[in-house]
Motif scaffolding. Sequence first.
Motif, short mmCIF file in Angstrom:
data_model
loop_
_atom_site.label_atom_id
_atom_site.label_comp_id
_atom_site.label_asym_id
_atom_site.label_seq_id
_atom_site.Cartn_x
_atom_site.Cartn_y
_atom_site.Cartn_z
N GLU A 148 0.83 -1.20 0.00
CA GLU A 148 0.00 0.00 0.00
C GLU A 148 0.87 1.26 0.00
O GLU A 148 0.65 2.20 -0.75
CB GLU A 148 -0.90 -0.02 1.24
CG GLU A 148 -2.10 0.91 1.15
CD GLU A 148 -2.88 0.87 2.47
OE1 GLU A 148 -3.50 1.89 2.80
OE2 GLU A 148 -2.82 -0.18 3.15
N LYS A 149 1.90 1.20 0.85
CA LYS A 149 2.81 2.33 0.98
C LYS A 149 3.58 2.54 -0.33
O LYS A 149 3.78 3.67 -0.79
CB LYS A 149 3.79 2.04 2.13
CG LYS A 149 4.45 3.25 2.71
CD LYS A 149 3.53 4.05 3.60
CE LYS A 149 4.20 5.38 3.96
NZ LYS A 149 3.26 6.31 4.56
N GLU B 279 1.52 4.25 -2.79
CA GLU B 279 1.36 5.67 -2.45
C GLU B 279 2.62 6.46 -2.83
O GLU B 279 2.53 7.56 -3.37
CB GLU B 279 1.10 5.78 -0.94
CG GLU B 279 0.60 7.14 -0.50
CD GLU B 279 0.53 7.19 1.03
OE1 GLU B 279 -0.04 6.25 1.63
OE2 GLU B 279 1.07 8.15 1.61
N ARG C 193 2.74 6.91 -6.54
CA ARG C 193 1.78 7.90 -6.98
C ARG C 193 2.29 9.31 -6.69
O ARG C 193 2.21 10.21 -7.52
CB ARG C 193 0.42 7.66 -6.31
CG ARG C 193 -0.72 8.38 -7.02
CD ARG C 193 -2.08 8.04 -6.43
NE ARG C 193 -2.36 6.61 -6.46
CZ ARG C 193 -2.70 5.87 -5.40
NH1 ARG C 193 -2.80 6.43 -4.20
NH2 ARG C 193 -2.95 4.59 -5.52
N LYS C 194 2.88 9.47 -5.50
CA LYS C 194 3.39 10.78 -5.11
C LYS C 194 4.54 11.22 -6.02
O LYS C 194 4.59 12.36 -6.49
CB LYS C 194 3.86 10.74 -3.65
CG LYS C 194 3.57 12.02 -2.88
CD LYS C 194 3.96 11.89 -1.41
CE LYS C 194 5.24 12.63 -1.11
NZ LYS C 194 5.77 12.37 0.24
#
Lengths: 455, 455
Positions: free
Chosen positions: A264-265, A268, A271-272
């Motif tokens: 999940e991290k 993220e 995406r960032k």
Amino acid sequence: MTYIDKNFHRFVTELQEAVRRPSIAAQNIGMEEAALYFKNLMEAYGINAKIIPTKGYPCVYGEIKGKSDKTVLFYNHYDVQPPEPLEEWESDPFSASIRDGKIYGRGVSDNKGNACARIQGIGTMLKLREELPVTVKFLIEGEEEIGSPNLSDFVRENADLLRADYGVWESGYMNPDGRPGIYLGVKGMLYVELFAKGASKDMHSGSATTIPNPAWHLVWALASIKNKEEQILIPGFYDDILPLTEKELEMLKDAMHEEELSEEKAREIARKNAQSLGLNNYLLDLYGLELRKRSLFSPTANICGFKSGYLGEGQKTVLPSTALVKMDFRLVPNQDPYDILEKLNTHLKQEGFDDVEVRVISLDYPVKTPAELPIVDATKEAALSVYKKPPVVSPTQGGSGPMYPFKKYLDLPMVSFGVGYWNSSNHAPNENIRLVDYKSGIKMVVEFIDKVAEL
Amino acid sequence: MTYIDKNFHRFVTELQEAVRRPSIAAQNIGMEEAALYFKNLMEAYGINAKIIPTKGYPCVYGEIKGKSDKTVLFYNHYDVQPPEPLEEWESDPFSASIRDGKIYGRGVSDNKGNACARIQGIGTMLKLREELPVTVKFLIEGEEEIGSPNLSDFVRENADLLRADYGVWESGYMNPDGRPGIYLGVKGMLYVELFAKGASKDMHSGSATTIPNPAWHLVWALASIKNKEEQILIPGFYDDILPLTEKELEMLKDAMHEEELSEEKAREIARKNAQSLGLNNYLLDLYGLELRKRSLFSPTANICGFKSGYLGEGQKTVLPSTALVKMDFRLVPNQDPYDILEKLNTHLKQEGFDDVEVRVISLDYPVKTPAELPIVDATKEAALSVYKKPPVVSPTQGGSGPMYPFKKYLDLPMVSFGVGYWNSSNHAPNENIRLVDYKSGIKMVVEFIDKVAEL
């Protein structure tokens, strides 16, 4: 290292002077002046230097004997990419302006910053010590950005002059997490132009019912080369790719942030990072390990430019008479650029694109230095000592380069590190390096030479 | 007609002066000066003229009452296409040079030659007679080459002023066999830009493993619009096309050379004509009747321009951040440009190209004047009398134009003839007309008015 801190202003000025001498090989601008600048800079630091002609732009060669015959060869280049599109630069690409702790300019990262840092690092050692612990050679060529058409001949013809035990490749980058990058190889490359011709002149677009359009021909030819799932469709293109080794996979995992181990991290973070580049996501929504794998171990088929017909403002109803595409294929071991070229030609013929002319601009083989060699550990130790963070060692890198002749004619194991960072924008507007990385980069040269001396 | 022969040098000079006033609507160059030139030219010939503002570039309007209230309206435009690519012109595009019996210059055929010939033809009648047999009106607009964005409003708002019984459309061309062309309609058009964006800046092409490339997106989007068999793949694109009528087929056959009726000969002629354009064959190897059918009755999807990434010399390894395509779709009755636009948008969404932005530049409806109307026969008779060869009457033409508002608001039947020839190179470098056609074209205006008077 206090010497470097004290003299840093001068080092920066010397780099700015280098950037202020545009040397665009693709456009034959300022080449001699830049070569001369690097020769003079080496001589100013007590390095024996000369300019050696080639069939194209000359090479700058430097040498300084050390206590030991053990020899390190630094490879760099003084030519730079064209600065276009000019309107997207926030300051003149050849002004080498300093803003917010960064120097901006075409070539400041790729590759003049590295060439200067290495000369200055060796220069520092010569100021402070009677003698270098090892022998050091410099080769700064002038045709890297146009595919190094004469480098292979140059290395073959000057093999005795260039002979060395260890090689340092042109560049390296700080990662976003502050860990310095070390690279053990380069991708290969096949750079081609695809050219199609229609009628002998541009025509009124009303005649598109009956007159073939070369822009459409290139569109269809390209669509036959790669599909929108990003699969390259040239038969046999992927055949010779080596599978990832255990060691390589380990290196990849070691390069990851700890938090990326959570799926999940990792998603993220990807995406960032993508968003910081103006994207919603990376290609194919990749993240984490798969993103890194693809970045380092996948070949590419990339459109660098597409030019056809009316490019101005507003409406012009024209049927173009020519169309030109510039493409690069990045290749990974053991893809052979000549073999890929042949496969591309065969593919286009088989798909019925006999009218599409393939013009070869440059070819480079992919190369990898074995991760087990002692020079790799020496480089890691030097980096840890300078940066106080464990380096990220990549078995290869996204970019390509003419490393192959050094392997073929000198059997030289190459490592790569340098003064850039993850946002250096090589080949793009607002190319820049951070001053803090520049200083560390000079220190890294000193530390590296000392570690090599211990081998 | 001897008056025209005697004054021909002056007529040519007036046309040259018109061409020497560049008036490029797409680039906002010289528009007012050109409008004023045509107003002054009309007044010099005794035609009442005025410049009428629009939301864009103004229209030039002229009128001269005749013996009868029966009215002919001439439609022309004073704006021209951009002259690029400049390097392919053999003389300055705005010098109006005369070579080998031809006048060369941007706009000399499209459309200043026709505007001048009509003013001069009517001017000739006014010099030689007390009164014109019919009332004549001129509308010369300034935005045809940018899609006539304000013409529809202008015609609607000035319907009373423009009211007429017969309309003459902007242009016409001599065929290679010396027969003059008469046209009864225009194709419609949808002109769009397709725009795709990737990262916020151009990137090093090494990152093509993980960064989307907008040039590839447009390539795939285009390949989904038309395949290499020249089939347009937008669902419903062909739905509203009217079948060819018997009368239209007859006109097509009448237009053919006698020798084209032999299949072998037709093939040879097509090949020869294609070769004169630098091609091996026409699209899809068409010839004879099928070639003519496709030319007049098929819609198109044409790439006018494709621009992305590095367009300069040599090698630049870049991953572009934007890509732009300019496209025109030529439409035939009863395709509706707004409907085609919607179908294009729907298609791109369905194919997953949500990221491709469709920017509408212009829309035009296709229009056809019924071949049975008496004005068609009157025009044919006038042409036969001037050119001594039977004219080729085309139910429509390859090109488009803003004819629709004249049909919608004035219910005006339009015929089209003019001073160009098959190799006039409208919209292309070295646009030209032949002096001999220019002279005949002026005579045709006189003859046409006299035939209309007899209706």
